[in-house]
Scaffold this motif. Structure first.
Motif, PDB file in Angstrom:
ATOM      1  N   HIS A  23       1.879   9.741  -3.129  1.00 50.97           N
ATOM      2  CA  HIS A  23       1.733   8.440  -2.452  1.00 50.97           C
ATOM      3  C   HIS A  23       2.892   7.511  -2.812  1.00 50.97           C
ATOM      4  O   HIS A  23       3.514   6.905  -1.930  1.00 50.97           O
ATOM      5  CB  HIS A  23       0.398   7.805  -2.844  1.00 50.97           C
ATOM      6  CG  HIS A  23       0.181   6.436  -2.262  1.00 50.97           C
ATOM      7  ND1 HIS A  23      -0.193   6.237  -0.948  1.00 50.97           N
ATOM      8  CD2 HIS A  23       0.308   5.193  -2.812  1.00 50.97           C
ATOM      9  CE1 HIS A  23      -0.304   4.939  -0.712  1.00 50.97           C
ATOM     10  NE2 HIS A  23      -0.003   4.284  -1.820  1.00 50.97           N
ATOM     11  N   TYR A  38       8.213   3.701  -8.641  1.00 51.34           N
ATOM     12  CA  TYR A  38       7.850   2.806  -7.538  1.00 51.34           C
ATOM     13  C   TYR A  38       6.372   2.467  -7.633  1.00 51.34           C
ATOM     14  O   TYR A  38       5.548   3.337  -7.954  1.00 51.34           O
ATOM     15  CB  TYR A  38       8.141   3.477  -6.188  1.00 51.34           C
ATOM     16  CG  TYR A  38       8.106   2.523  -5.012  1.00 51.34           C
ATOM     17  CD1 TYR A  38       9.274   1.942  -4.536  1.00 51.34           C
ATOM     18  CD2 TYR A  38       6.905   2.190  -4.390  1.00 51.34           C
ATOM     19  CE1 TYR A  38       9.251   1.054  -3.470  1.00 51.34           C
ATOM     20  CE2 TYR A  38       6.864   1.300  -3.329  1.00 51.34           C
ATOM     21  CZ  TYR A  38       8.041   0.732  -2.872  1.00 51.34           C
ATOM     22  OH  TYR A  38       8.012  -0.151  -1.830  1.00 51.34           O
ATOM     23  N   TYR A  57       4.490  -1.366  -6.082  1.00 53.85           N
ATOM     24  CA  TYR A  57       4.584  -2.168  -4.856  1.00 53.85           C
ATOM     25  C   TYR A  57       6.037  -2.313  -4.431  1.00 53.85           C
ATOM     26  O   TYR A  57       6.344  -2.639  -3.288  1.00 53.85           O
ATOM     27  CB  TYR A  57       3.977  -3.560  -5.080  1.00 53.85           C
ATOM     28  CG  TYR A  57       2.468  -3.574  -4.993  1.00 53.85           C
ATOM     29  CD1 TYR A  57       1.829  -3.690  -3.758  1.00 53.85           C
ATOM     30  CD2 TYR A  57       1.689  -3.460  -6.132  1.00 53.85           C
ATOM     31  CE1 TYR A  57       0.449  -3.697  -3.675  1.00 53.85           C
ATOM     32  CE2 TYR A  57       0.305  -3.468  -6.060  1.00 53.85           C
ATOM     33  CZ  TYR A  57      -0.312  -3.584  -4.827  1.00 53.85           C
ATOM     34  OH  TYR A  57      -1.683  -3.584  -4.745  1.00 53.85           O
ATOM     35  N   ILE A  69      -0.313   7.465   4.397  1.00 52.46           N
ATOM     36  CA  ILE A  69       1.084   7.348   3.971  1.00 52.46           C
ATOM     37  C   ILE A  69       1.524   8.668   3.334  1.00 52.46           C
ATOM     38  O   ILE A  69       0.876   9.175   2.422  1.00 52.46           O
ATOM     39  CB  ILE A  69       1.248   6.196   2.958  1.00 52.46           C
ATOM     40  CG1 ILE A  69       0.988   4.845   3.639  1.00 52.46           C
ATOM     41  CG2 ILE A  69       2.641   6.222   2.338  1.00 52.46           C
ATOM     42  CD1 ILE A  69       0.972   3.670   2.684  1.00 52.46           C
ATOM     43  N   GLY A  72       9.802   5.569   2.051  1.00 52.66           N
ATOM     44  CA  GLY A  72       9.480   4.918   3.316  1.00 52.66           C
ATOM     45  C   GLY A  72       8.906   5.861   4.349  1.00 52.66           C
ATOM     46  O   GLY A  72       9.236   5.762   5.537  1.00 52.66           O
ATOM     47  N   LYS A 117       5.950   6.029  -0.438  1.00 51.39           N
ATOM     48  CA  LYS A 117       6.239   4.597  -0.317  1.00 51.39           C
ATOM     49  C   LYS A 117       7.682   4.304  -0.721  1.00 51.39           C
ATOM     50  O   LYS A 117       8.360   3.473  -0.106  1.00 51.39           O
ATOM     51  CB  LYS A 117       5.275   3.798  -1.199  1.00 51.39           C
ATOM     52  CG  LYS A 117       3.842   3.749  -0.667  1.00 51.39           C
ATOM     53  CD  LYS A 117       2.966   2.837  -1.494  1.00 51.39           C
ATOM     54  CE  LYS A 117       3.372   1.382  -1.327  1.00 51.39           C
ATOM     55  NZ  LYS A 117       2.476   0.464  -2.057  1.00 51.39           N
ATOM     56  N   ARG A 118       8.143   4.994  -1.762  1.00 44.24           N
ATOM     57  CA  ARG A 118       9.511   4.770  -2.239  1.00 44.24           C
ATOM     58  C   ARG A 118      10.539   5.133  -1.174  1.00 44.24           C
ATOM     59  O   ARG A 118      11.512   4.417  -0.952  1.00 44.24           O
ATOM     60  CB  ARG A 118       9.764   5.599  -3.500  1.00 44.24           C
ATOM     61  CG  ARG A 118      11.121   5.353  -4.158  1.00 44.24           C
ATOM     62  CD  ARG A 118      11.342   6.295  -5.323  1.00 44.24           C
ATOM     63  NE  ARG A 118      11.590   7.646  -4.858  1.00 44.24           N
ATOM     64  CZ  ARG A 118      12.781   8.092  -4.432  1.00 44.24           C
ATOM     65  NH1 ARG A 118      13.819   7.266  -4.390  1.00 44.24           N
ATOM     66  NH2 ARG A 118      12.932   9.330  -4.034  1.00 44.24           N
ATOM     67  N   SER A 142       5.825   7.603   6.563  1.00 40.34           N
ATOM     68  CA  SER A 142       4.504   7.290   7.107  1.00 40.34           C
ATOM     69  C   SER A 142       3.708   8.581   7.237  1.00 40.34           C
ATOM     70  O   SER A 142       4.074   9.618   6.703  1.00 40.34           O
ATOM     71  CB  SER A 142       4.656   6.605   8.463  1.00 40.34           C
ATOM     72  OG  SER A 142       5.361   7.460   9.349  1.00 40.34           O
ATOM     73  N   ASN A 185      13.914   1.274   5.882  1.00 36.63           N
ATOM     74  CA  ASN A 185      12.494   1.463   6.154  1.00 36.63           C
ATOM     75  C   ASN A 185      12.220   2.036   7.534  1.00 36.63           C
ATOM     76  O   ASN A 185      11.119   2.494   7.811  1.00 36.63           O
ATOM     77  CB  ASN A 185      11.751   0.134   6.002  1.00 36.63           C
ATOM     78  CG  ASN A 185      11.688  -0.311   4.554  1.00 36.63           C
ATOM     79  OD1 ASN A 185      11.424   0.504   3.686  1.00 36.63           O
ATOM     80  ND2 ASN A 185      11.963  -1.572   4.298  1.00 36.63           N
ATOM     81  N   HIS A 217      11.962  -4.818  -0.723  1.00 37.96           N
ATOM     82  CA  HIS A 217      11.236  -3.951  -1.648  1.00 37.96           C
ATOM     83  C   HIS A 217      12.108  -3.457  -2.786  1.00 37.96           C
ATOM     84  O   HIS A 217      11.629  -2.758  -3.662  1.00 37.96           O
ATOM     85  CB  HIS A 217      10.681  -2.736  -0.898  1.00 37.96           C
ATOM     86  CG  HIS A 217       9.690  -3.118   0.142  1.00 37.96           C
ATOM     87  ND1 HIS A 217       8.898  -2.193   0.779  1.00 37.96           N
ATOM     88  CD2 HIS A 217       9.349  -4.320   0.666  1.00 37.96           C
ATOM     89  CE1 HIS A 217       8.125  -2.807   1.659  1.00 37.96           C
ATOM     90  NE2 HIS A 217       8.391  -4.082   1.596  1.00 37.96           N
TER      91      HIS A 217
END
Length: 680
Positions: free
Chosen positions: A348, A616, A618, A244, A355, A352-353, A357, A673, A667
């Protein structure tokens, strides 16, 4: 390779390798003063080339067959450095690069005189036992002026100003405030101290430069010739590219590896960042964040054993007390691990915040081919093993050079030719010029501090100002180290901060204790504290050279990049305090269970702080949740059983709440996303 493979490789190059060699050099010249050199043609090009080669050959000869007496070894080292600096570095940044100014020829000749004076008059100077003649005085005075000017050109204005300030302090001692006042030194005494003793210009800093540092810089130059720099990038992409936010993690991993052989934060940024920053931007990271990741990670390279930007060798000499190089490298291991873990965690959570990959399969290198070249890491591994088994540091570096040449024989394409070996010797010497100037100038500072007792005076004053409070004293020392470290290269940075700021921590932790009786763990804690804050000045605005260099590649705003860098490197603002309060991090006088517990609580705390800073975990964190998790992280990091268990309890509760409230497709991060673009 198939046609498809070729096209994919070409596509990858087109996508990511967007910074040309010319652009890299321009950025280096703008932010890294050591790269701002002349490009001479004609006979002087050959003179400089053979001068650099002779410098390396002299250093190799003494490394193999033994050193000359201290004054001769160090003055020849200084003479080579000063002469080549005045031929290579222009007086002004915008001066013509294609020719040497007439006065620089005169300065180069004067440098030869200064470098050979001790050699030609060694017996006579030693027999005088501290008294100097008028001719001695003239040579000594010229040497001081040359060192100051060479430092300005090859290192930067700040270190020259600091050194001049210390010389003024030495002369006008009685006129300073009472807590700093001393009887003062006349001009002859100052010149004598600086040029005719081993306490000034020819003191410990240049001693280390003339021995350990130079040989390790040669080792780094030979490693570069093997292609290990590009291999670091390929290996980092192979291991972290598909995770990620892969490119950001590639930058962290690659910069940590680059730091094992590099002595410059800015050079790290340009070398690694020219590859990783375009990759991060392409994936969707903001310009300022992409630049900040590389700047923070590259700066951390100076904290990374085994070399630590050459400061490890200086630390051995400054601390003394039987401390070995391996003790320093071992002590630096866990703090460096925590630093890079902190950056990794925050990249990381940011990925994730937003979105993001990892890289696609067609953007990844051929892992099989990458791991076939794992032998390129053998020289670094060999050096660590050699020092672990007690091999003298200089011999380990020499063996490392031989192994570096040897590993290139595994592959016909990478095999070093005689010309490559000569080029490595020349490049190693050129890299050393800034270190020579920095350590010689730092010797002026150290000499004044030792002669006047300023270090102890400042230490006692800082402790008194803080009212004996350990937290306040550490905060004052942190601020002083950040200011003193601005714009200074790693070697000079450490010398200045350890001489001026570290004694305050020692005085606080071991009051009224003679230096020879201060516990080693106290000395290490103090020196690591100031070293860390001196280094992260490179990413702390307003003078954040590494961050500014990264913004030159990313196209982002320099100040915003610096702010983001400091945020990502928050671990570096916490770890020094951890070292002072929990010396177990340094792996000295402690047990394995204690070390494991400290690592566990520290990493857990960094996860909580990282989530709170980014906002952020989960899911998107509410403002009060961010405060709670940051508090939990700080409790975990503070080395007390009650705070550890309290922080861990809060961490577990918040983790459960986050996990249970997190639902797929909801989320709460206001993010599309599919595209990874924040939705307004």
């Amino acid at each position: 390779m198939t046609a498809k493979g070729k096209s994919q490789k070409e596509e990858k190059v087109e996508e990511f390798e967007q910074i040309s060699a010319e652009e890299q050099q321009a950025i280096l010249e703008k932010y890294d003063i050591e790269s701002n050199v002349r490009n001479i043609s004609g006979i002087m090009k050959h003179v400089i080339f053979f001068g650099l080669l002779a410098f390396s050959l002299f250093q190799l000869y003494t490394a193999i067959f033994g050193q000359f007496p201290a004054q001769i070894q160090r003055t020849i080292h200084l003479g080579f450095g000063l002469t080549l600096i005045f031929l290579l570095f222009p007086a002004r940044k915008k001066a013509p690069k294609h020719k040497i100014a007439w006065f620089d020829y005169l300065l180069a000749l004067a440098s030869i005189g200064v470098g050979s004076y001790w050699t030609m008059n060694y017996t006579e100077l030693v027999n005088r036992n501290g008294s100097i003649t008028q001719l001695d005085f003239i040579f000594g005075l010229v040497a001081i002026v040359l060192v100051l000017e060479a430092a300005r050109r090859a290192v930067g204005l700040p270190i020259m100003i600091i050194a001049i300030g210390f010389l003024v302090y030495a002369y006008y001692g009685p006129y300073f405030p009472a807590f700093m006042a001393h009887r003062g030194q006349d001009l002859e005494s100052i010149v004598n101290l600086m040029y005719f003793t081993t306490d000034g210009i020819f003191g410990t800093p240049i001693s280390v430069s003339a021995t350990f540092i130079f040989v390790f810089l040669l080792f780094g130059a030979f490693l570069v010739k093997t292609g290990v720099g590009q291999y670091f990038n390929d290996l980092a992409v192979s291991l972290a590219g598909k995770l990620i936010g892969g490119p950001a993690k590639v930058a962290v991993f690659s910069s940590a590896l680059q730091g094992t052989i590099s002595g410059s934060s800015v050079a790290n940024v340009v070398t690694s960042g020219s590859y990783t920053i375009p990759m991060m931007k392409k994936l969707g990271y903001r310009k300022e964040f992409a630049g900040a990741v590389e700047a923070a990670a590259s700066t951390g390279g100076q904290l990374m054993p085994p070399i630590m930007g050459a400061a490890a060798f200086l630390m051995v000499e400054f601390i003394g007390r039987g401390i070995t190089y391996w003790d320093i490298a071992k002590a630096a291991a866990i703090p460096a691990l925590l630093y890079f873990t902190g950056i990794w965690i925050m990249t990381h959570f940011e990925a994730k915040r937003v979105g993001l990959s990892g890289l696609r399969d067609d953007q990844m290198p051929n892992r099989k081919e990458v791991f076939k070249k794992i032998y390129l890491l053998l020289p670094i591994i060999a050096i660590v093993i050699l020092m672990l088994t007690g091999t003298p540091v200089m011999h380990a570096a020499l063996y490392g050079i031989v192994i570096s040449i040897g590993v290139t024989m595994f592959n016909k394409e990478t095999r070093l030719k005689p010309r490559d070996v000569i080029d490595a010797l020349v490049e190693g010497a050129r890299t050393a010029l800034g270190v020579v100037a920095a350590t010689a100038c730092a010797g002026i500072i150290v000499g004044v501090v030792v002669k006047t007792g300023l270090g102890l005076s400042l230490a006692n004053s800082l402790v008194a100002l803080a009212g004996g409070s350990i937290i306040l004293t550490l905060i004052f020392v942190m601020i002083a180290s950040l200011i003193l470290g601005m714009g200074a290269p790693t070697t000079a940075n450490y010398v200045i901060t350890s001489t001026i700021a570290a004694p305050a921590i020692v005085a606080l932790l071991s009051p009224n204790t003679p230096q020879e009786l201060v516990p080693v763990v106290v000395l290490l804690s103090a020196h690591f504290f100031v070293f860390y804050f001196g280094i992260i000045a490179d990413i702390t605005p307003p003078v954040a050279l590494a961050a500014f260099a990264a913004s030159g590649i990313s196209g982002g705003d320099p100040i915003k990049t610096g702010v983001n860098s400091a945020k990502l490197a928050i671990a570096a603002f916490i770890i020094p305090y951890m070292i002072v309060f929990s010396p177990a991090l340094l792996m000295i006088d402690t047990t394995i269970p204690q070390i494991l517990w400290v690592i566990f609580t520290a990493i857990t705390g960094m996860v909580a702080i990282g989530a709170g800073v980014i906002g952020y975990w989960y899911r998107k964190l509410f403002w009060f949740e961010r405060i709670i998790v940051i508090a939990a992280g700080l409790l975990l990091i503070y080395p007390e059983k009650f705070s550890d268990w309290t922080g861990l309890a809060i961490f577990i509760v918040m983790l459960i709440i986050q996990f249970l409230s997190h639902k797929k497709g909801n989320h709460h991060d206001n993010t599309d996303n599919k595209t990874g673009v924040p939705v307004s």
